[in-house]
Motif scaffolding. Structure first.
Motif, PDB file in Angstrom:
ATOM      1  N   GLU A 150      30.253  41.987  64.573  1.00  0.00           N
ATOM      2  CA  GLU A 150      31.071  42.415  63.426  1.00  0.00           C
ATOM      3  C   GLU A 150      32.328  41.531  63.332  1.00  0.00           C
ATOM      4  OE1 GLU A 150      30.011  47.087  62.804  1.00  0.00           O
ATOM      5  OE2 GLU A 150      31.530  46.687  64.314  1.00  0.00           O
TER       6      GLU A 150
ATOM      7  N   GLY B 142      34.257  51.199  53.114  1.00  0.00           N
ATOM      8  CA  GLY B 142      33.796  51.884  54.320  1.00  0.00           C
ATOM      9  C   GLY B 142      32.628  51.192  55.001  1.00  0.00           C
ATOM     10  N   ALA B 143      32.283  49.992  54.556  1.00  0.00           N
ATOM     11  CA  ALA B 143      31.289  49.162  55.251  1.00  0.00           C
ATOM     12  C   ALA B 143      31.921  47.784  55.371  1.00  0.00           C
ATOM     13  CB  ALA B 143      29.986  49.083  54.470  1.00  0.00           C
ATOM     14  N   LEU B 144      32.025  47.299  56.594  1.00  0.00           N
ATOM     15  CA  LEU B 144      32.779  46.066  56.830  1.00  0.00           C
ATOM     16  C   LEU B 144      32.325  44.919  55.925  1.00  0.00           C
ATOM     17  CD1 LEU B 144      34.789  44.335  58.423  1.00  0.00           C
ATOM     18  CD2 LEU B 144      33.021  44.049  60.176  1.00  0.00           C
TER      19      LEU B 144
ATOM     20  N   ASN C 201      41.213  51.905  56.572  1.00  0.00           N
ATOM     21  CA  ASN C 201      40.990  53.336  56.412  1.00  0.00           C
ATOM     22  C   ASN C 201      42.337  54.045  56.459  1.00  0.00           C
ATOM     23  OD1 ASN C 201      40.397  56.029  56.579  1.00  0.00           O
ATOM     24  ND2 ASN C 201      38.564  55.719  57.847  1.00  0.00           N
TER      25      ASN C 201
ATOM     26  N   SER D 269      28.075  55.301  57.134  1.00  0.00           N
ATOM     27  CA  SER D 269      28.454  56.445  56.280  1.00  0.00           C
ATOM     28  C   SER D 269      27.992  56.233  54.838  1.00  0.00           C
ATOM     29  CB  SER D 269      29.965  56.684  56.334  1.00  0.00           C
ATOM     30  OG  SER D 269      30.631  55.626  55.702  1.00  0.00           O
TER      31      SER D 269
ATOM     32  N   TYR E 140      41.239  46.774  60.795  1.00  0.00           N
ATOM     33  CA  TYR E 140      40.813  47.970  61.512  1.00  0.00           C
ATOM     34  C   TYR E 140      41.556  47.929  62.844  1.00  0.00           C
ATOM     35  CZ  TYR E 140      38.234  52.232  61.991  1.00  0.00           C
ATOM     36  OH  TYR E 140      37.929  53.573  62.080  1.00  0.00           O
TER      37      TYR E 140
ATOM     38  N   LEU F  85      35.512  48.287  65.902  1.00  0.00           N
ATOM     39  CA  LEU F  85      34.440  47.370  65.498  1.00  0.00           C
ATOM     40  C   LEU F  85      33.930  46.580  66.695  1.00  0.00           C
ATOM     41  CD1 LEU F  85      36.006  46.147  62.150  1.00  0.00           C
ATOM     42  CD2 LEU F  85      34.398  48.016  62.530  1.00  0.00           C
TER      43      LEU F  85
ATOM     44  N   PHE G 160      41.710  42.574  55.537  1.00  0.00           N
ATOM     45  CA  PHE G 160      41.005  43.764  56.006  1.00  0.00           C
ATOM     46  C   PHE G 160      41.518  44.037  57.415  1.00  0.00           C
ATOM     47  CE2 PHE G 160      37.923  45.801  58.678  1.00  0.00           C
ATOM     48  CZ  PHE G 160      37.431  46.836  57.884  1.00  0.00           C
TER      49      PHE G 160
ATOM     50  N   ASP H  56      25.008  47.836  58.886  1.00  0.00           N
ATOM     51  CA  ASP H  56      26.367  48.215  59.250  1.00  0.00           C
ATOM     52  C   ASP H  56      27.017  49.011  58.112  1.00  0.00           C
ATOM     53  OD1 ASP H  56      28.684  47.899  61.003  1.00  0.00           O
ATOM     54  OD2 ASP H  56      29.510  46.797  59.312  1.00  0.00           O
ATOM     55  N   GLY H  57      27.668  50.099  58.479  1.00  0.00           N
ATOM     56  CA  GLY H  57      28.337  50.918  57.445  1.00  0.00           C
ATOM     57  C   GLY H  57      27.588  52.205  57.217  1.00  0.00           C
TER      58      GLY H  57
HETATM   59  P1  FDP Z   1      30.241  52.788  60.211  1.00  0.00           P
HETATM   60  O1  FDP Z   1      31.020  53.383  61.322  1.00  0.00           O
HETATM   61  O2  FDP Z   1      30.149  53.676  59.003  1.00  0.00           O
HETATM   62  O3  FDP Z   1      28.889  52.267  60.647  1.00  0.00           O
HETATM   63  O4  FDP Z   1      31.517  49.544  62.646  1.00  0.00           O
HETATM   64  C1  FDP Z   1      30.930  50.230  61.695  1.00  0.00           C
HETATM   65  C2  FDP Z   1      31.734  50.581  60.455  1.00  0.00           C
HETATM   66  O5  FDP Z   1      31.013  51.469  59.667  1.00  0.00           O
HETATM   67  C3  FDP Z   1      32.141  49.366  59.588  1.00  0.00           C
HETATM   68  O6  FDP Z   1      31.117  48.856  58.807  1.00  0.00           O
HETATM   69  C4  FDP Z   1      33.250  49.919  58.742  1.00  0.00           C
HETATM   70  O7  FDP Z   1      34.134  48.918  58.308  1.00  0.00           O
HETATM   71  C5  FDP Z   1      33.906  50.903  59.667  1.00  0.00           C
HETATM   72  O8  FDP Z   1      32.995  51.158  60.733  1.00  0.00           O
HETATM   73  C6  FDP Z   1      34.217  52.189  58.963  1.00  0.00           C
HETATM   74  O9  FDP Z   1      34.878  53.048  59.826  1.00  0.00           O
HETATM   75  P2  FDP Z   1      35.651  54.356  59.315  1.00  0.00           P
HETATM   76  O10 FDP Z   1      34.609  55.313  58.864  1.00  0.00           O
HETATM   77  O11 FDP Z   1      36.416  54.805  60.501  1.00  0.00           O
HETATM   78  O12 FDP Z   1      36.543  53.928  58.188  1.00  0.00           O
END
Ligand code: FDP
Length: 330
Positions: free
Chosen positions: A271, A230-232, A202, A116, A248, A266, A246, A113-114
């Protein structure tokens, strides 16, 4: 020399103390083995050409990374050989993965997960929730709400940390040692004193949140530090240690209405409910956009999305007051 208690020793004592079977240990051994295996691939990912895209999109329409596929394959392998899993829900599989009808548990997981962060080798999460079949009567295989999980955990990869919450037995943090064992169970309790609290969201999205949420942020953000990885799993790792929240939120005011996400981004089962379960065992709380406890949300489909506000009770309760306003101004 100093020797620390291992996660398996800790779990063994836990099961014995509560007169439980060893089935759960076998499942946990599978999940821990999977996480260690994924971690090794991730550490060498850049050199071996595994941090790029796989060239396909997943059930959510998102690009799949080569590492997503590797992590999925590894996790399913270990869950299969454990023999203890009836079915699994994974972010990487549209359908529920049927494993062993004679199994005892349901596992809901996101193996990486995460996304980016993947290309940069920065922290990602392997998150999971576990529920148990109905042992008293016939099992209907329904998707479990967080309240029915018996355990939930997250590995922050590649940092060698593992956070595990056990139903009514607290949230615990483990660290990997030189022999690749997770050791030294340390109980996590959210600090009451707000001095270390942080907000994590974010910030680029803030103008797309509902007006009450935007107002809450404006009124409160100066009181706390702000962090966003940027990763939960990585962000929540800080939240559950330092306290704070936290969030979202639902995206309802995007300039391009097609990009609104009124259901949140999410995923509920692997998640939001995972961090909600851990947070609750650490003394915190988690709600969705309607102010409902995340743990009470009954999933209607395996990949259902949810908005998420998770962390210290005082903050979650405070923002909840804005969320449950009779007519939130969108
Ligand atoms: P990602 O899209 O990069 O896979 O649900 C996935 C997640 O990451 C979470 O891990 C993270 O908290 C969130 O989305 C990040 O989203 P943003 O890029 O919109 O901040």
């Amino acid at each position: 020399m100093q020797f620390e208690e291992t996660v398996m020793g800790f779990l063994l004592h836990h099961q014995e103390k509560h007169h439980r079977t060893y089935h759960f240990l076998i499942l946990m051994d599978a999940l821990i083995s999977a996480a260690k295996h994924i971690e090794q691939y991730y550490l060498t990912g850049a050199l071996k050409g595994n941090v790029g895209l796989a060239g396909s999109v997943n059930v959510h329409g998102e690009d799949v990374f080569r590492m997503d596929q590797i992590a999925q394959e590894i996790t399913l392998h270990y869950l299969r050989v454990s023999g203890r899993v009836i079915h699994a829900v994974s972010e990487e599989s549209e359908e529920i993965v049927q494993i062993n009808p004679e199994g005892r548990y349901f596992v809901y997981f996101d193996p990486l997960d995460g996304s980016s962060n993947v290309r940069h080798g920065l922290p990602v999460g392997f998150m999971f929730g576990v529920a148990k079949r109905n042992l008293e009567g016939p099992e209907d295989n329904h998707l479990r709400a967080g309240r029915e999980y018996i355990a939930a955990g997250m590995f922050v990869i590649p940092t060698g940390t593992f956070t595990l919450a056990l139903k009514d037995a607290g949230a615990w943090r483990f660290h990997i040692d030189e022999t690749m064992q997770f050791v030294k169970p340390t109980r996590i309790v959210l600090p009451e004193d707000g001095t270390s609290w942080e907000l994590s969201f974010n910030s680029a999205n803030r103008h797309t949140y509902s007006k009450p949420v935007q107002n809450w942020i404006t009124q409160n953000e100066a009181k706390y530090a702000f962090r966003y990885i940027g990763a939960l799993a990585a962000d929540f790792h800080r939240t559950v240690s330092n306290g704070g929240m936290f969030l979202y939120p639902a995206i309802v005011n995007h300039p391009d209405p097609k990009k609104n996400r009124p259901q949140g981004k999410l995923r509920l089962m692997y998640e939001a409910a995972v961090v909600a379960f851990i947070c609750s065992e650490a003394g915190g709380a988690a709600v969705d956009e309607t102010g409902r406890s995340i743990l009470d949300v009954q999933p209607k489909n395996p990949h259902q999305r949810s908005a998420l506000y998770v962390g210290s009770k005082r903050l979650v309760e405070d923002i909840r007051g804005s969320l449950t306003m009779p007519n939130p101004l969108i």
